[in-house]
Design a protein around this motif. Structure first.
Motif, PDB file in Angstrom:
ATOM      1  N   SER A   1     -11.162  52.362 -49.832  1.00 57.10           N
ATOM      2  CA  SER A   1     -11.069  53.451 -49.464  1.00 57.10           C
ATOM      3  C   SER A   1     -11.047  54.918 -50.767  1.00 57.10           C
ATOM      4  O   SER A   1      -9.627  54.195 -51.892  1.00 57.10           O
ATOM      5  CB  SER A   1     -10.867  54.716 -48.298  1.00 57.10           C
ATOM      6  OG  SER A   1     -11.115  54.163 -47.182  1.00 57.10           O
ATOM      7  N   TYR A   2     -11.694  55.896 -51.170  1.00 58.38           N
ATOM      8  CA  TYR A   2     -11.038  57.094 -52.897  1.00 58.38           C
ATOM      9  C   TYR A   2     -12.058  57.913 -52.357  1.00 58.38           C
ATOM     10  O   TYR A   2     -13.020  57.729 -51.675  1.00 58.38           O
ATOM     11  CB  TYR A   2     -11.635  55.501 -53.930  1.00 58.38           C
ATOM     12  CG  TYR A   2     -13.274  55.682 -53.958  1.00 58.38           C
ATOM     13  CD1 TYR A   2     -13.967  56.223 -54.746  1.00 58.38           C
ATOM     14  CD2 TYR A   2     -13.792  54.342 -53.673  1.00 58.38           C
ATOM     15  CE1 TYR A   2     -15.299  56.379 -54.740  1.00 58.38           C
ATOM     16  CE2 TYR A   2     -14.868  53.921 -53.041  1.00 58.38           C
ATOM     17  CZ  TYR A   2     -16.069  55.116 -53.866  1.00 58.38           C
ATOM     18  OH  TYR A   2     -17.311  55.243 -54.474  1.00 58.38           O
ATOM     19  N   GLU A   3     -11.462  58.832 -53.603  1.00 58.47           N
ATOM     20  CA  GLU A   3     -12.157  60.196 -53.328  1.00 58.47           C
ATOM     21  C   GLU A   3     -12.724  60.285 -54.562  1.00 58.47           C
ATOM     22  O   GLU A   3     -11.925  59.916 -55.647  1.00 58.47           O
ATOM     23  CB  GLU A   3     -11.170  60.887 -52.818  1.00 58.47           C
ATOM     24  CG  GLU A   3     -10.509  61.080 -51.940  1.00 58.47           C
ATOM     25  CD  GLU A   3      -9.396  61.962 -51.721  1.00 58.47           C
ATOM     26  OE1 GLU A   3      -8.944  61.918 -50.295  1.00 58.47           O
ATOM     27  OE2 GLU A   3      -9.493  63.087 -52.341  1.00 58.47           O
ATOM     28  N   MET A   4     -13.955  61.343 -54.663  1.00 61.31           N
ATOM     29  CA  MET A   4     -14.437  61.824 -55.942  1.00 61.31           C
ATOM     30  C   MET A   4     -14.449  63.116 -56.035  1.00 61.31           C
ATOM     31  O   MET A   4     -14.815  63.440 -54.638  1.00 61.31           O
ATOM     32  CB  MET A   4     -15.200  61.374 -56.289  1.00 61.31           C
ATOM     33  CG  MET A   4     -15.701  59.737 -56.713  1.00 61.31           C
ATOM     34  SD  MET A   4     -17.163  59.036 -56.527  1.00 61.31           S
ATOM     35  CE  MET A   4     -16.687  57.941 -58.364  1.00 61.31           C
ATOM     36  N   TYR A   5     -14.229  64.115 -56.723  1.00 59.98           N
ATOM     37  CA  TYR A   5     -14.718  65.491 -56.999  1.00 59.98           C
ATOM     38  C   TYR A   5     -15.106  65.872 -58.294  1.00 59.98           C
ATOM     39  O   TYR A   5     -14.474  65.012 -59.919  1.00 59.98           O
ATOM     40  CB  TYR A   5     -13.794  66.558 -56.485  1.00 59.98           C
ATOM     41  CG  TYR A   5     -11.780  66.154 -57.111  1.00 59.98           C
ATOM     42  CD1 TYR A   5     -11.965  67.383 -58.474  1.00 59.98           C
ATOM     43  CD2 TYR A   5     -11.416  65.021 -56.979  1.00 59.98           C
ATOM     44  CE1 TYR A   5     -11.374  66.902 -59.171  1.00 59.98           C
ATOM     45  CE2 TYR A   5     -10.137  65.370 -58.202  1.00 59.98           C
ATOM     46  CZ  TYR A   5     -10.145  66.146 -58.815  1.00 59.98           C
ATOM     47  OH  TYR A   5      -8.883  66.527 -59.884  1.00 59.98           O
TER      48      TYR A   5
ATOM     49  N   ARG B   1     -17.895  69.103 -55.781  1.00 55.29           N
ATOM     50  CA  ARG B   1     -17.075  68.841 -54.588  1.00 55.29           C
ATOM     51  C   ARG B   1     -15.420  69.248 -54.924  1.00 55.29           C
ATOM     52  O   ARG B   1     -15.762  69.498 -56.519  1.00 55.29           O
ATOM     53  CB  ARG B   1     -17.391  67.700 -53.927  1.00 55.29           C
ATOM     54  CG  ARG B   1     -17.897  67.239 -52.618  1.00 55.29           C
ATOM     55  CD  ARG B   1     -17.868  67.826 -51.382  1.00 55.29           C
ATOM     56  NE  ARG B   1     -18.783  67.341 -50.510  1.00 55.29           N
ATOM     57  CZ  ARG B   1     -18.083  66.855 -49.302  1.00 55.29           C
ATOM     58  NH1 ARG B   1     -17.365  66.364 -49.289  1.00 55.29           N
ATOM     59  NH2 ARG B   1     -19.312  66.917 -48.227  1.00 55.29           N
ATOM     60  N   THR B   2     -14.638  70.005 -54.783  1.00 51.26           N
ATOM     61  CA  THR B   2     -13.583  70.393 -55.865  1.00 51.26           C
ATOM     62  C   THR B   2     -12.688  69.395 -55.259  1.00 51.26           C
ATOM     63  O   THR B   2     -12.378  68.155 -54.058  1.00 51.26           O
ATOM     64  CB  THR B   2     -13.230  71.483 -55.199  1.00 51.26           C
ATOM     65  OG1 THR B   2     -12.483  71.546 -54.170  1.00 51.26           O
ATOM     66  CG2 THR B   2     -14.237  72.253 -55.497  1.00 51.26           C
ATOM     67  N   LYS B   3     -11.389  69.434 -56.137  1.00 49.34           N
ATOM     68  CA  LYS B   3      -9.910  68.686 -55.276  1.00 49.34           C
ATOM     69  C   LYS B   3      -9.681  68.918 -54.526  1.00 49.34           C
ATOM     70  O   LYS B   3      -9.084  67.502 -53.695  1.00 49.34           O
ATOM     71  CB  LYS B   3      -9.086  68.888 -56.739  1.00 49.34           C
ATOM     72  CG  LYS B   3      -7.859  68.263 -56.667  1.00 49.34           C
ATOM     73  CD  LYS B   3      -6.655  68.287 -57.645  1.00 49.34           C
ATOM     74  CE  LYS B   3      -5.529  66.889 -57.287  1.00 49.34           C
ATOM     75  NZ  LYS B   3      -4.125  67.210 -58.222  1.00 49.34           N
TER      76      LYS B   3
END
Length: 133
Positions: free
Chosen positions: A20-24, A4-6
């Motif tokens: 909630s959070y995001e990862m890439y 996964r990318t930004k």
């Protein structure tokens, strides 16, 4: 591992499903890293943690406590958090890469393994565990 990318991150929730959070995946100094963005805080983890943690979970062959702690707090032995900073893990120390923000492996990495279909993670208010699928 799915990359996964930004612009197309994994959108995850902490094990208690309270944040909630995001990862890439990205690269820094020629090393593949996981970028974890929690609010305005950005953490970096060595991307090898995904395969290394999965292998540890398979060998453990049972549920293991997550034991999430920040870098300054001592991690309880026998937890994912302890393993993520132990001299006995495959990289010989911290998977977290940003000084002062190297902890919380037990909070942010397990949901990624769950999203990748590698692990099952409990979603209680506290004392969550995980295991390999």
């Amino acid at each position: 591992m799915e990359k996964r990318t930004k612009d197309n991150p994994w959108k995850l929730q902490t094990p208690p499903q309270s944040s909630s959070y995001e990862m890439y995946i990205d690269e820094k100094n020629g090393v593949e890293i996981i970028v974890c963005t929690v609010g305005k805080t950005v953490l970096h983890y060595d991307a090898r943690i995904v395969n290394d943690l999965y292998e540890m979970l398979k060998k453990h062959n049972d549920w293991i406590l997550l034991g999430s702690k920040d870098e300054k707090a001592e991690a309880k032995e026998g937890t994912v958090e302890y393993w993520g900073r132990s001299k006995d893990n495959p990289i010989g120390g911290w998977y977290g890469l940003k000084k002062g923000l190297r902890g919380r492996v037990g909070m942010y990495i397990p949901p990624l393994l769950e999203a990748l279909g590698l692990a099952e993670v409990e979603h209680n208010k506290r004392n969550n565990k995980m295991r390999a699928i």
